[in-house]
Scaffold this active site. Structure first.
Site, PDB file in Angstrom:
ATOM      1  CD  GLU A  92       7.812  -4.430  -1.924  1.00  0.00           C
ATOM      2  OE1 GLU A  92       7.832  -3.434  -2.660  1.00  0.00           O
ATOM      3  OE2 GLU A  92       8.842  -4.945  -1.471  1.00  0.00           O
ATOM      4  N   GLY A 120       0.830  -1.199   0.000  1.00  0.00           N
ATOM      5  CA  GLY A 120       0.000   0.000   0.000  1.00  0.00           C
ATOM      6  C   GLY A 120       0.862   1.245   0.000  1.00  0.00           C
ATOM      7  CB  SER A 121       0.043   4.707   0.887  1.00  0.00           C
ATOM      8  OG  SER A 121      -0.372   4.522   2.226  1.00  0.00           O
ATOM      9  CB  VAL A 141      -0.383   2.814   5.475  1.00  0.00           C
ATOM     10  CG1 VAL A 141      -0.844   1.615   6.290  1.00  0.00           C
ATOM     11  CG2 VAL A 141      -1.490   3.853   5.391  1.00  0.00           C
ATOM     12  N   GLY A 142       2.757   2.113   5.200  1.00  0.00           N
ATOM     13  CA  GLY A 142       3.844   1.130   5.292  1.00  0.00           C
ATOM     14  C   GLY A 142       4.882   1.524   6.328  1.00  0.00           C
ATOM     15  CB  CYS A 157       2.887   0.518  -6.944  1.00  0.00           C
ATOM     16  SG  CYS A 157       3.107  -1.102  -7.665  1.00  0.00           S
TER      17      CYS A 157
HETATM   18  P1  NAD Z   1      -3.293   2.422   1.554  1.00  0.00           P
HETATM   19  O1  NAD Z   1      -1.960   2.454   2.204  1.00  0.00           O
HETATM   20  O2  NAD Z   1      -4.203   3.547   1.791  1.00  0.00           O
HETATM   21  O3  NAD Z   1      -4.086   1.109   2.015  1.00  0.00           O
HETATM   22  C1  NAD Z   1      -3.538  -0.180   1.861  1.00  0.00           C
HETATM   23  C2  NAD Z   1      -4.141  -1.094   2.913  1.00  0.00           C
HETATM   24  O4  NAD Z   1      -3.699  -0.674   4.197  1.00  0.00           O
HETATM   25  C3  NAD Z   1      -5.667  -1.061   2.950  1.00  0.00           C
HETATM   26  O5  NAD Z   1      -6.148  -2.363   3.159  1.00  0.00           O
HETATM   27  C4  NAD Z   1      -5.940  -0.184   4.147  1.00  0.00           C
HETATM   28  O6  NAD Z   1      -7.185  -0.412   4.760  1.00  0.00           O
HETATM   29  C5  NAD Z   1      -4.798  -0.563   5.065  1.00  0.00           C
HETATM   30  N1  NAD Z   1      -4.491   0.407   6.115  1.00  0.00           N
HETATM   31  C6  NAD Z   1      -4.641   1.758   6.068  1.00  0.00           C
HETATM   32  N2  NAD Z   1      -4.260   2.309   7.250  1.00  0.00           N
HETATM   33  C7  NAD Z   1      -3.855   1.283   8.041  1.00  0.00           C
HETATM   34  C8  NAD Z   1      -3.340   1.203   9.366  1.00  0.00           C
HETATM   35  N3  NAD Z   1      -3.177   2.292  10.139  1.00  0.00           N
HETATM   36  N4  NAD Z   1      -2.992  -0.008   9.854  1.00  0.00           N
HETATM   37  C9  NAD Z   1      -3.138  -1.108   9.103  1.00  0.00           C
HETATM   38  N5  NAD Z   1      -3.634  -1.097   7.849  1.00  0.00           N
HETATM   39  C10 NAD Z   1      -3.992   0.083   7.322  1.00  0.00           C
HETATM   40  O7  NAD Z   1      -3.038   2.189  -0.003  1.00  0.00           O
HETATM   41  P2  NAD Z   1      -4.098   2.126  -1.203  1.00  0.00           P
HETATM   42  O8  NAD Z   1      -4.667   3.480  -1.438  1.00  0.00           O
HETATM   43  O9  NAD Z   1      -5.040   0.999  -1.024  1.00  0.00           O
HETATM   44  O10 NAD Z   1      -3.135   1.725  -2.420  1.00  0.00           O
HETATM   45  C11 NAD Z   1      -2.384   2.659  -3.120  1.00  0.00           C
HETATM   46  C12 NAD Z   1      -0.932   2.654  -2.692  1.00  0.00           C
HETATM   47  O11 NAD Z   1      -0.420   1.326  -2.753  1.00  0.00           O
HETATM   48  C13 NAD Z   1      -0.068   3.469  -3.638  1.00  0.00           C
HETATM   49  O12 NAD Z   1       0.875   4.195  -2.896  1.00  0.00           O
HETATM   50  C14 NAD Z   1       0.607   2.393  -4.500  1.00  0.00           C
HETATM   51  O13 NAD Z   1       1.819   2.827  -5.075  1.00  0.00           O
HETATM   52  C15 NAD Z   1       0.797   1.304  -3.488  1.00  0.00           C
HETATM   53  N6  NAD Z   1       0.978  -0.012  -4.113  1.00  0.00           N
HETATM   54  C16 NAD Z   1       2.187  -0.633  -3.996  1.00  0.00           C
HETATM   55  C17 NAD Z   1       2.404  -1.858  -4.623  1.00  0.00           C
HETATM   56  C18 NAD Z   1       3.739  -2.566  -4.545  1.00  0.00           C
HETATM   57  O14 NAD Z   1       3.805  -3.763  -4.817  1.00  0.00           O
HETATM   58  N7  NAD Z   1       4.819  -1.882  -4.194  1.00  0.00           N
HETATM   59  C19 NAD Z   1       1.362  -2.450  -5.341  1.00  0.00           C
HETATM   60  C20 NAD Z   1       0.129  -1.795  -5.414  1.00  0.00           C
HETATM   61  C21 NAD Z   1      -0.055  -0.579  -4.792  1.00  0.00           C
END
Ligand code: NAD
Length: 497
Positions: free
Chosen positions: A250, A227-228, A231-232, A284
């Site tokens: 990731e 994800g973002s 958050v990561g 991503c």
């Molecule tokens: P996001 O970080 O908003 O959410 C991802 C997940 O994390 C969701 O399930 C969300 O509910 C969960 N989350 C949010 N806050 C949390 C917390 N405090 N604790 C635990 N879990 C939490 O990301 P998104 O908007 O769903 O996806 C877009 C992002 O993901 C972009 O930055 C994109 O570049 C990235 N991405 C990366 C890859 C990769 O393989 N590197 C692949 C796809 C997307």
């Protein structure tokens, strides 16, 4: 199509909670794709307890036996491929060709993991002492939290769930709140494939209320997050607070296509169309910077802009659509913010993307591409930060070395494509640019499940998804057996007492 009622799935049972949220079609928000339960700490405690209990017997099965469950699951994905493809398109807005690719990638991951059950998952190594046999074995870690984003709602969950269960771990899966129904569909197929109760559990809900207690749970041994960056990073910090806890994160990218002076310009144009506008720039790995030798920039830009104007934007369920909507209203606001920042920072706007309204756009989150030329300056926000939308900078540079210097000027390090006919040049770029996914004469997008998928720097902490994740879900343990009657130690260590 009638809305689908998704439920949590814990210990083999479908469960509801007191409240629900809706999942809307981003191309037409009048369509409710389904509803899903809002979960919190109480549900997390139940799901982790179920996974912990199931771990005791699941880990006892052989890799081959566990792979057989995955094989059955793969056949169900194949059976329902069309349904999954259309659901992906309706729930996350990707054109149907991309919805299908997402489902096919999910299938490939299942096929790959089913096959891996029969390859060596550990090996024997020589010991310094002839009478000893030494082994390196892979053992499961325990309960694994799989937290995934919305943009590949069938492929990415399987990149992390399947290696986890193949290796003998059990899982609590939390899909993105934007795509709960795709997560629900995967869970229905896990259920039908006959995975024992508690091996794979599903919780729906928001990141803060459901993801957060899951990450912090004392019985979660590892977190696989995609994800973002924000958050990561937070999840890495939480995991670091518990010395035993492992987090593979990731995250995003500020990816680029580098076009050198000898490039095939038509190929470069196509690569940058696919790289920047597939999934409406919401990959991503999307190209949001085109770093191009100034000698060929005018020719490239003229052809590129011409081709962008031909892109068909609309509801992705129509085969002819190339670019669908942004996932939600907040993404439109983020896109506007990045466009405005670029103008403030001196962008020469070539295509002033706009919010599309009226007709088929009226109820969706549609925008058209925002493309600009920008002279490079270090530390420029719009050239360094992820926009995750159709927002593209064309940056003229003076030769190979400056191209790579500009490429590296971001905290991210995910995907890089270079367009050149000269093998010495791509080799130099390969060795000096910081990325996890590199491409030559291709767009910066495109994954295959038997390759690792991940980034470096702020894009990932070294545990890429798909092929790469098996190492993250197992402990490598050393195991040594003595076949002699006496004890002989390595390094000549004395055994006399
Ligand atoms: P996001 O970080 O908003 O959410 C991802 C997940 O994390 C969701 O399930 C969300 O509910 C969960 N989350 C949010 N806050 C949390 C917390 N405090 N604790 C635990 N879990 C939490 O990301 P998104 O908007 O769903 O996806 C877009 C992002 O993901 C972009 O930055 C994109 O570049 C990235 N991405 C990366 C890859 C990769 O393989 N590197 C692949 C796809 C997307």
């Amino acid at each position: 199509m009638a809305p689908i009622t998704a439920k949590n799935y814990v210990n083999g049972e479908w469960l509801t909670t007191g409240s629900t949220f809706e999942s809307l079609n981003p191309a037409d928000q009048r369509e409710v794709i389904g509803t899903a339960p809002l979960s919190g700490k109480a549900e997390v405690d139940l799901a982790v307890a179920a996974a912990k209990h199931a771990y005791e017997s699941w880990r006892e099965l052989s890799w081959v036996k566990r792979a057989e469950y995955i094989d059955t699951f793969a056949q169900l994905i194949k059976r329902d491929l069309t349904e999954i493809s259309e659901l992906v398109t309706r729930e996350c807005g990707k054109p149907i060709n991309e919805g299908r690719a997402d489902a096919v990638e999910a299938l490939h991951m299942a096929q790959y993991m089913a096959g891996l059950g029969r390859v060596p998952n550990g090996y024997a190594v020589s010991s310094e002492i002839a009478a000893k046999d030494a082994f390196i074995l892979k053992k499961p870690k325990g309960v694994i939290a799989c937290i995934t984003p919305w943009n590949f709602p069938s492929a990415i969950p399987l990149w992390v769930i399947l290696p986890s269960v193949l290796a003998g771990n059990t899982v609590v899966f939390k899909p993105a709140e934007q795509t709960p129904i795709c997560g629900h569909k995967l869970m229905e197929l896990f259920h039908e494939a006959g995975f024992p109760a508690g091996v794979i559990n599903l919780l729906h809900g928001m990141g803060e209320d459901c993801g957060d207690p899951l990450v912090k749970h004392k019985d979660v041994a590892a977190i696989l997050f995609t994800g973002s960056r924000a958050v990561g990073k937070y999840i890495q910090q939480v995991a670091a607070g518990d010395a035993f806890k492992f987090a593979a994160t990731e995250m995003g990218g500020k990816n680029a296509t580098i076009i050198l002076e000898d490039a095939d310009i038509d190929l470069a144009v196509n690569a940058c169309i696919l790289g920047a506008f597939k999934t409406t720039g919401q990959r991503c790995v999307s190209t949001s910077r085109i770093i191009i030798d100034k000698k060929v920039e005018p020719e490239f830009t003229a052809k590129y802009i011409e081709k962008i104007k031909r892109i068909k934007i609309g509801n992705g369920i129509k085969e002819e659509t190339f670019m669908g909507p942004l996932i939600e209203a907040g993404s439109v606001d983020k896109w506007k913010f990045h466009n405005q920042k670029a103008e403030e920072e001196g962008a020469e706007v070539l295509l002033r993307g706009e919010v599309l309204t009226g007709g088929e756009y009226e109820h969706g989150n549609f925008v058209s591409p925002f493309v600009y030329r920008m002279q490079y300056r270090p530390n420029t926000f719009c050239l360094r930060e992820e926009a995750f939308s159709p927002h593209v900078a064309i940056i003229p540079v003076d030769g190979l070395e400056q191209a790579v210097e500009v490429y590296n000027d971001t905290d991210y390090g995910l995907a890089m494509a270079v367009i050149t006919e000269d093998y010495r040049k791509w080799r130099w770029v390969r060795d000096h640019a910081e990325f996890g996914l590199g491409y030559v004469n291709l767009p910066s997008i495109g994954a295959e499940v038997h390759l690792p998928f991940g980034g470096v720097k702020a894009s990932g902490n070294g545990h890429p998804g798909a092929e790469g994740i098996l190492d993250a879900v197992t402990h490598r343990v050393a195991f040594t057996v003595n076949h002699a009657k006496e004890i002989v130690m390595a390094q000549g260590l004395s055994t006399s007492v």
